[in-house]
Design a protein around this motif. Structure first.
Motif, PDB file in Angstrom:
ATOM      1  N   LEU A 294       4.325  -5.539  -8.536  1.00 20.38           N
ATOM      2  CA  LEU A 294       4.869  -6.587  -9.880  1.00 20.38           C
ATOM      3  C   LEU A 294       5.979  -6.937  -9.732  1.00 20.38           C
ATOM      4  N   CYS A 295       6.751  -5.979  -8.723  1.00 19.26           N
ATOM      5  CA  CYS A 295       7.988  -6.290  -8.675  1.00 19.26           C
ATOM      6  C   CYS A 295       8.176  -7.881  -8.160  1.00 19.26           C
ATOM      7  N   ILE A 296       6.952  -8.781  -7.095  1.00 13.65           N
ATOM      8  CA  ILE A 296       7.381  -9.621  -6.156  1.00 13.65           C
ATOM      9  C   ILE A 296       6.391 -10.208  -6.792  1.00 13.65           C
TER      10      ILE A 296
ATOM     11  N   SER B 113       8.802  -2.640  -1.612  1.00 13.41           N
ATOM     12  CA  SER B 113       8.106  -1.914  -0.249  1.00 13.41           C
ATOM     13  C   SER B 113       7.992  -0.779  -0.281  1.00 13.41           C
ATOM     14  N   CYS B 114       7.784  -0.300  -1.604  1.00 16.35           N
ATOM     15  CA  CYS B 114       7.587   1.022  -1.882  1.00 16.35           C
ATOM     16  C   CYS B 114       6.583   1.745  -1.893  1.00 16.35           C
ATOM     17  N   GLY B 115       6.037   0.528  -2.779  1.00 19.35           N
ATOM     18  CA  GLY B 115       4.631   0.230  -3.605  1.00 19.35           C
ATOM     19  C   GLY B 115       4.786   0.697  -4.775  1.00 19.35           C
ATOM     20  N   GLY B 116       5.630   1.067  -5.202  1.00 18.30           N
ATOM     21  CA  GLY B 116       5.935   2.302  -6.862  1.00 18.30           C
ATOM     22  C   GLY B 116       5.592   1.129  -7.487  1.00 18.30           C
ATOM     23  N   CYS B 117       5.550  -0.349  -7.647  1.00 15.82           N
ATOM     24  CA  CYS B 117       4.956  -0.430  -8.835  1.00 15.82           C
ATOM     25  C   CYS B 117       3.854  -1.120  -8.324  1.00 15.82           C
ATOM     26  N   GLN B 118       2.776  -0.481  -7.976  1.00 12.52           N
ATOM     27  CA  GLN B 118       1.095  -0.910  -7.638  1.00 12.52           C
ATOM     28  C   GLN B 118       0.375  -1.072  -8.500  1.00 12.52           C
TER      29      GLN B 118
ATOM     30  N   SER C 229       8.425   1.746 -11.287  1.00 10.56           N
ATOM     31  CA  SER C 229       8.972   0.563  -9.692  1.00 10.56           C
ATOM     32  C   SER C 229      10.216   1.690  -9.309  1.00 10.56           C
ATOM     33  N   GLY C 230       9.846   1.481  -7.950  1.00 10.08           N
ATOM     34  CA  GLY C 230      11.373   2.092  -7.315  1.00 10.08           C
ATOM     35  C   GLY C 230      12.417   0.811  -6.579  1.00 10.08           C
ATOM     36  N   CYS C 231      11.723   0.067  -5.235  1.00  6.77           N
ATOM     37  CA  CYS C 231      12.907  -0.514  -4.334  1.00  6.77           C
ATOM     38  C   CYS C 231      13.115  -1.616  -5.022  1.00  6.77           C
ATOM     39  N   ARG C 232      11.412  -2.468  -5.711  1.00  8.09           N
ATOM     40  CA  ARG C 232      12.086  -3.361  -6.744  1.00  8.09           C
ATOM     41  C   ARG C 232      12.222  -4.833  -5.574  1.00  8.09           C
TER      42      ARG C 232
END
Ligand code: FES
Length: 188
Positions: A175-177, A145-150, A139-142
């Protein structure tokens, strides 16, 4: 980004870099590799910025946005001078997860971790559910926005609490949203 920022500072006399590390590494030297221990907060801005009018661009995780943005407001910064970049104001007030009908249990399976856990309606996202159950997820931005949790959505449906800014591959979700709309299987 540290090397890139250092290069920008060297190249531009009007670029002033202040690096804050919440948890500096063993080899990070205060005053050389970073200037402040802790998070960027309003006290730091007040103590480092000369008097004047500024445009603030805040980019960070939800907890930072929820503390720094109101603090800028309390400091007297005009709303038009506070910008969120890609973290729209919606990320500050995520919609609560829709209630699960009484008696219905939604199960979330993390296939790579081999865990199936019930959805907890008090949890604000699938990312939070994964973390609460010891499932390692990037994860990143949570904030979508960043796509890290895709993550690949192998089965089931999710609901977004806000429109994602990050570009999504087909069959994936952030996952974050997201919260589950049905039993889910996620490749995590
Ligand atoms: S953590 Fe950045 S999009 Fe989810």
């Amino acid at each position: 980004m540290k090397g890139h920022l250092d290069a920008l500072q060297k190249a531009h006399a009007n670029f002033h870099l202040q690096v804050c590390y919440g948890r500096p590494g063993d080899r990070d030297v205060l005053g050389v590799d970073y200037q402040h221990r802790g998070h960027a907060d309003i006290q730091l801005l007040r103590s480092t910025l000369p008097l004047g009018r500024y445009q603030f661009y805040v980019c960070g995780p939800k907890s930072m946005m929820e503390t720094l943005v109101p603090a800028l407001d309390e400091w007297g910064v005009a709303p038009g001078d506070i910008h969120y970049e890609s973290f729209g104001p919606a990320s500050l007030t995520k919609r609560a997860a829709p209630p699960v009908p009484a008696g219905q249990i939604i199960r979330v399976t993390f296939s790579q971790s081999g865990k199936t856990v019930p959805w907890d309606a008090g949890t604000d996202s699938l990312l939070a559910l994964a973390e609460a159950n010891g499932i390692a997820v990037e994860s990143g931005c949570r904030a979508g926005s960043c796509g890290g949790c895709q993550t690949c959505l192998e089965a089931g449906k999710v609901e977004y609490s806000q429109p994602p800014d990050a570009e999504l591959e087909p069959g994936h979700c952030l996952l974050c949203i997201t919260t589950p709309k049905s039993d889910l299987t996620l490749a995590a």
